[in-house]
Motif scaffolding. Structure first.
Motif, PDB file in Angstrom:
ATOM      1  N   SER A 284      -3.454  14.157  -6.702  1.00 30.03           N
ATOM      2  CA  SER A 284      -1.646  13.658  -6.933  1.00 30.03           C
ATOM      3  C   SER A 284      -0.592  14.262  -7.793  1.00 30.03           C
ATOM      4  O   SER A 284      -1.245  15.269  -8.454  1.00 30.03           O
ATOM      5  N   GLY A 285       0.393  13.570  -7.488  1.00 29.35           N
ATOM      6  CA  GLY A 285       1.225  14.500  -7.988  1.00 29.35           C
ATOM      7  C   GLY A 285       2.356  14.462  -6.899  1.00 29.35           C
ATOM      8  O   GLY A 285       2.531  13.469  -5.598  1.00 29.35           O
ATOM      9  N   PRO A 286       4.183  13.644  -7.705  1.00 30.91           N
ATOM     10  CA  PRO A 286       5.125  13.431  -6.850  1.00 30.91           C
ATOM     11  C   PRO A 286       5.152  14.215  -5.139  1.00 30.91           C
ATOM     12  O   PRO A 286       5.119  15.727  -4.908  1.00 30.91           O
ATOM     13  N   SER A 287       5.693  13.348  -4.981  1.00 35.05           N
ATOM     14  CA  SER A 287       6.163  14.066  -2.877  1.00 35.05           C
ATOM     15  C   SER A 287       7.097  15.102  -3.188  1.00 35.05           C
ATOM     16  O   SER A 287       8.043  15.447  -3.942  1.00 35.05           O
ATOM     17  N   GLY A 288       6.945  16.675  -3.014  1.00 36.76           N
ATOM     18  CA  GLY A 288       7.235  18.122  -2.880  1.00 36.76           C
ATOM     19  C   GLY A 288       7.047  18.796  -4.025  1.00 36.76           C
ATOM     20  O   GLY A 288       7.690  19.829  -4.385  1.00 36.76           O
TER      21      GLY A 288
ATOM     22  N   GLY B  22       4.078  20.159  -4.206  1.00 34.37           N
ATOM     23  CA  GLY B  22       3.783  21.319  -4.041  1.00 34.37           C
ATOM     24  C   GLY B  22       2.080  21.374  -3.533  1.00 34.37           C
ATOM     25  O   GLY B  22       1.725  22.084  -3.536  1.00 34.37           O
ATOM     26  N   LYS B  23       2.025  20.136  -3.177  1.00 29.86           N
ATOM     27  CA  LYS B  23       0.494  19.435  -3.020  1.00 29.86           C
ATOM     28  C   LYS B  23      -0.336  20.243  -2.102  1.00 29.86           C
ATOM     29  O   LYS B  23      -0.991  20.897  -2.588  1.00 29.86           O
ATOM     30  N   SER B  24       0.666  19.563  -0.791  1.00 31.09           N
ATOM     31  CA  SER B  24       0.055  20.205   0.345  1.00 31.09           C
ATOM     32  C   SER B  24       0.091  22.805  -0.336  1.00 31.09           C
ATOM     33  O   SER B  24      -1.233  22.571   0.801  1.00 31.09           O
TER      34      SER B  24
ATOM     35  N   ILE C 136      -9.767  14.944   4.861  1.00 29.69           N
ATOM     36  CA  ILE C 136      -8.556  14.258   5.743  1.00 29.69           C
ATOM     37  C   ILE C 136      -8.735  12.922   5.981  1.00 29.69           C
ATOM     38  O   ILE C 136      -9.132  12.009   6.286  1.00 29.69           O
ATOM     39  N   SER C 137      -6.983  12.654   5.866  1.00 26.94           N
ATOM     40  CA  SER C 137      -6.348  11.078   5.976  1.00 26.94           C
ATOM     41  C   SER C 137      -5.960  10.530   6.757  1.00 26.94           C
ATOM     42  O   SER C 137      -6.279  11.489   7.805  1.00 26.94           O
ATOM     43  N   ALA C 138      -6.220   9.456   7.068  1.00 20.96           N
ATOM     44  CA  ALA C 138      -5.441   8.772   8.221  1.00 20.96           C
ATOM     45  C   ALA C 138      -4.439   7.984   7.792  1.00 20.96           C
ATOM     46  O   ALA C 138      -4.416   7.777   6.700  1.00 20.96           O
TER      47      ALA C 138
ATOM     48  N   HIS D 136      -4.127  18.241   9.461  1.00 15.43           N
ATOM     49  CA  HIS D 136      -3.164  17.930   7.742  1.00 15.43           C
ATOM     50  C   HIS D 136      -3.559  16.422   7.481  1.00 15.43           C
ATOM     51  O   HIS D 136      -3.784  15.697   6.662  1.00 15.43           O
ATOM     52  N   TYR D 137      -3.699  15.435   9.010  1.00 14.56           N
ATOM     53  CA  TYR D 137      -4.378  13.833   9.115  1.00 14.56           C
ATOM     54  C   TYR D 137      -4.342  13.399   9.978  1.00 14.56           C
ATOM     55  O   TYR D 137      -4.638  14.637  11.464  1.00 14.56           O
ATOM     56  N   HIS D 138      -5.387  12.874  10.499  1.00 13.18           N
ATOM     57  CA  HIS D 138      -5.832  11.523  11.739  1.00 13.18           C
ATOM     58  C   HIS D 138      -4.490  10.945  11.845  1.00 13.18           C
ATOM     59  O   HIS D 138      -3.960   9.754  10.885  1.00 13.18           O
TER      60      HIS D 138
ATOM     61  N   TYR E 203      -6.787   2.762   0.664  1.00 13.56           N
ATOM     62  CA  TYR E 203      -5.953   3.015   1.068  1.00 13.56           C
ATOM     63  C   TYR E 203      -4.868   2.283   0.488  1.00 13.56           C
ATOM     64  O   TYR E 203      -4.750   1.817  -0.093  1.00 13.56           O
ATOM     65  N   ALA E 204      -3.936   2.968   0.835  1.00 13.53           N
ATOM     66  CA  ALA E 204      -2.712   2.464   0.561  1.00 13.53           C
ATOM     67  C   ALA E 204      -0.965   1.975   1.349  1.00 13.53           C
ATOM     68  O   ALA E 204      -1.494   3.122   1.836  1.00 13.53           O
ATOM     69  N   GLU E 205      -0.096   1.635   0.588  1.00 17.31           N
ATOM     70  CA  GLU E 205       1.127   1.679   1.275  1.00 17.31           C
ATOM     71  C   GLU E 205       1.794   2.323   0.581  1.00 17.31           C
ATOM     72  O   GLU E 205       1.584   2.996  -0.438  1.00 17.31           O
ATOM     73  N   TYR E 206       2.623   3.899   1.232  1.00 19.77           N
ATOM     74  CA  TYR E 206       3.255   4.802   0.301  1.00 19.77           C
ATOM     75  C   TYR E 206       4.767   4.673   1.349  1.00 19.77           C
ATOM     76  O   TYR E 206       4.825   5.171   2.499  1.00 19.77           O
ATOM     77  N   VAL E 207       5.549   4.726   0.835  1.00 17.56           N
ATOM     78  CA  VAL E 207       6.988   4.646   1.228  1.00 17.56           C
ATOM     79  C   VAL E 207       7.198   4.337   2.731  1.00 17.56           C
ATOM     80  O   VAL E 207       7.399   5.121   3.481  1.00 17.56           O
TER      81      VAL E 207
ATOM     82  N   PHE F 289       1.779   3.729   6.104  1.00 19.21           N
ATOM     83  CA  PHE F 289      -0.190   3.098   5.191  1.00 19.21           C
ATOM     84  C   PHE F 289      -0.483   5.045   5.465  1.00 19.21           C
ATOM     85  O   PHE F 289      -0.424   5.517   6.454  1.00 19.21           O
ATOM     86  N   TYR F 290      -1.740   4.651   4.307  1.00 14.22           N
ATOM     87  CA  TYR F 290      -2.543   6.382   4.620  1.00 14.22           C
ATOM     88  C   TYR F 290      -4.041   6.269   3.151  1.00 14.22           C
ATOM     89  O   TYR F 290      -3.580   4.680   3.050  1.00 14.22           O
ATOM     90  N   GLY F 291      -4.987   5.813   4.366  1.00 12.86           N
ATOM     91  CA  GLY F 291      -6.302   5.915   3.619  1.00 12.86           C
ATOM     92  C   GLY F 291      -7.674   7.253   3.717  1.00 12.86           C
ATOM     93  O   GLY F 291      -6.969   7.930   4.124  1.00 12.86           O
ATOM     94  N   THR F 292      -8.534   7.015   3.004  1.00 15.24           N
ATOM     95  CA  THR F 292      -9.213   8.239   3.213  1.00 15.24           C
ATOM     96  C   THR F 292     -10.493   7.487   4.000  1.00 15.24           C
ATOM     97  O   THR F 292     -11.374   6.482   3.221  1.00 15.24           O
ATOM     98  N   PRO F 293     -11.306   8.244   4.992  1.00 15.11           N
ATOM     99  CA  PRO F 293     -12.129   7.691   5.487  1.00 15.11           C
ATOM    100  C   PRO F 293     -13.519   8.328   4.844  1.00 15.11           C
ATOM    101  O   PRO F 293     -13.752   9.407   4.536  1.00 15.11           O
TER     102      PRO F 293
HETATM  103  P1  5GP Z   1       3.458  12.750   2.842  1.00 16.72           P
HETATM  104  O1  5GP Z   1       3.861  11.996   3.688  1.00 16.72           O
HETATM  105  O2  5GP Z   1       3.961  13.762   2.056  1.00 16.72           O
HETATM  106  O3  5GP Z   1       2.123  13.840   3.540  1.00 16.72           O
HETATM  107  O4  5GP Z   1       2.254  11.815   1.743  1.00 16.72           O
HETATM  108  C1  5GP Z   1       2.690  10.728   1.079  1.00 16.72           C
HETATM  109  C2  5GP Z   1       1.864  10.557  -0.318  1.00 16.72           C
HETATM  110  O5  5GP Z   1       0.804   9.863   0.493  1.00 16.72           O
HETATM  111  C3  5GP Z   1       0.977  12.001  -1.140  1.00 16.72           C
HETATM  112  O6  5GP Z   1       1.601  11.493  -2.423  1.00 16.72           O
HETATM  113  C4  5GP Z   1      -0.231  11.790  -0.707  1.00 16.72           C
HETATM  114  O7  5GP Z   1      -1.088  12.072  -1.943  1.00 16.72           O
HETATM  115  C5  5GP Z   1      -0.782  10.471  -0.391  1.00 16.72           C
HETATM  116  N1  5GP Z   1      -1.610  10.373   0.498  1.00 16.72           N
HETATM  117  C6  5GP Z   1      -2.174  10.976   1.914  1.00 16.72           C
HETATM  118  N2  5GP Z   1      -3.296  10.851   2.052  1.00 16.72           N
HETATM  119  C7  5GP Z   1      -3.883   9.442   1.152  1.00 16.72           C
HETATM  120  C8  5GP Z   1      -4.817   8.607   1.409  1.00 16.72           C
HETATM  121  O8  5GP Z   1      -5.707   8.785   2.291  1.00 16.72           O
HETATM  122  N3  5GP Z   1      -4.483   7.546   0.397  1.00 16.72           N
HETATM  123  C9  5GP Z   1      -3.864   7.879  -0.520  1.00 16.72           C
HETATM  124  N4  5GP Z   1      -3.781   6.573  -1.111  1.00 16.72           N
HETATM  125  N5  5GP Z   1      -2.836   8.004   0.052  1.00 16.72           N
HETATM  126  C10 5GP Z   1      -2.368   8.886   0.147  1.00 16.72           C
END
Ligand code: 5GP
Ligand code: ADP
Length: 266
Positions: free
Chosen positions: A11-15, A17-19, A36-38, A52-54, A73-77, A80-84
């Motif tokens: 984990s880490g803040p957006s930008g 350099g995680k990717s 690969i997250s959805a 990179h993602y689904h 799964y979670a909502e972020y800005v 939605f993002y989730g781990t299959p």
């Molecule tokens: P970005 O839109 O910059 O690719 O990702 C935004 C944030 O969503 C990043 O903090 C990233 O780590 C997080 N993220 C990506 N995939 C998932 C996921 O499957 N589940 C959760 N909870 N966060 C995710």
């Protein structure tokens, strides 16, 4: 029986350099499995669906939630993002270590269910540099950048609850620290400091180590690891791991792992 893989959350803040850091890590550690997250967010230029993602519509995401297909799964800005779940479990069953790039709410959900999960936090060298990277990436609107920076302030406060902290100053150094954190989870024995060895020199053996179950008796054989059965690479690692003040090891082993001839690292 084959060793089951471990899960590592990054984990880490957006930008931050995680990717970028993960891409460089995967170039060196091809045995690792990237989950690969959805997501419901739109692809950025250069992002590939299924790599990179689904990238899926919101309706599909909610169907997967209802059918319990996500490990978290979670909502972020605003998206939605989730781990299959099934791919992560399959990779672990195959003995592979799995890397999840996820934000902190998702990390908390997984750790509540699977407390053995290892968490690595990537932090920027400074706040100014984080702002610079997020802006320089050039993929988000000013509004989205501001929302992500706001979120980053909260995320940075949780860094201390993670198992490892990696500062992404240079990518090369950050990758080395990531590899170090992963190795440590394998070589650490309860209550014992990990030897400060030259991890790069054992890269070649990592696949071998992942594929074998290390019996307790090898780990416990302090003085003479069982020369007849333990693979040479494991004997070396066990001997170095189990060393105590005053012990002696073959000079060749010490040199191989970057230990100074005749002296123990502090
Ligand atoms: P970005 O839109 O910059 O690719 O990702 C935004 C944030 O969503 C990043 O903090 C990233 O780590 C997080 N993220 C990506 N995939 C998932 C996921 O499957 N589940 C959760 N909870 N966060 C995710
Ligand atoms: P994240 O995945 O954490 O959102 P990215 O990997 O997309 O971040 O990186 C954000 C920007 O920062 C990119 O333009 C990337 O090239 C740059 N970047 C990443 N790591 C470094 C570094 N160590 N030094 C300078 N720039 C970096």
């Amino acid at each position: 029986m084959q060793r089951r893989g471990k899960t590592f959350i990054v984990s880490g803040p957006s930008g931050v350099g995680k990717s970028t850091v993960l891409k460089a890590l995967f170039d060196q550690r091809t045995d690792l499995y990237f989950s690969i997250s959805a997501t419901t967010r739109d692809p950025r230029p250069g992002e590939v669906d299924g790599v990179h993602y689904h990238f899926i519509p919101a309706e599909e995401f909610h169907r997967m939630v209802e059918e319990d297909e996500f490990l978290e799964y979670a909502e972020y800005v605003g998206n939605f993002y989730g781990t299959p779940k099934k791919y992560v479990d399959r990779a672990m069953d195959d003995g592979r270590d799995v890397i999840l790039d996820i934000e902190i709410q998702g990390a908390n959900q997984i750790c509540a269910k699977r407390p053995e999960t290892v968490r690595i936090f990537i932090a920027p060298p400074s706040w100014v540099e984080l702002e610079r990277r997020l802006t320089a990436r050039g993929t988000d609107s000013q509004e989205v950048i501001q929302s992500r920076l706001l979120r980053a302030k909260v995320e940075l406060q949780t860094a201390s609850s993670y198992d490892y902290l990696v500062i992404n100053d240079t990518v090369e150094q950050a990758v080395a620290e990531m590899k170090d954190a992963i190795y440590k989870t394998y070589y650490k024995k309860k209550g014992q400091a990990v030897v400060d060895m030259n991890y790069a020199s054992i890269d070649h053996g990592i696949n071998e180590l992942h594929q074998v179950e290390i019996p307790e008796r090898w780990l416990d054989a302090r003085d003479e690891p069982q020369a007849d059965t333990a693979p040479a690479f494991i004997q070396d690692v066990v001997a170095v791991m189990n060393r105590q003040e005053g012990d002696s090891l073959p000079v060749s082993t010490m040199v191989k792992y970057g230990l100074e001839d005749g002296t123990w690292p502090a």
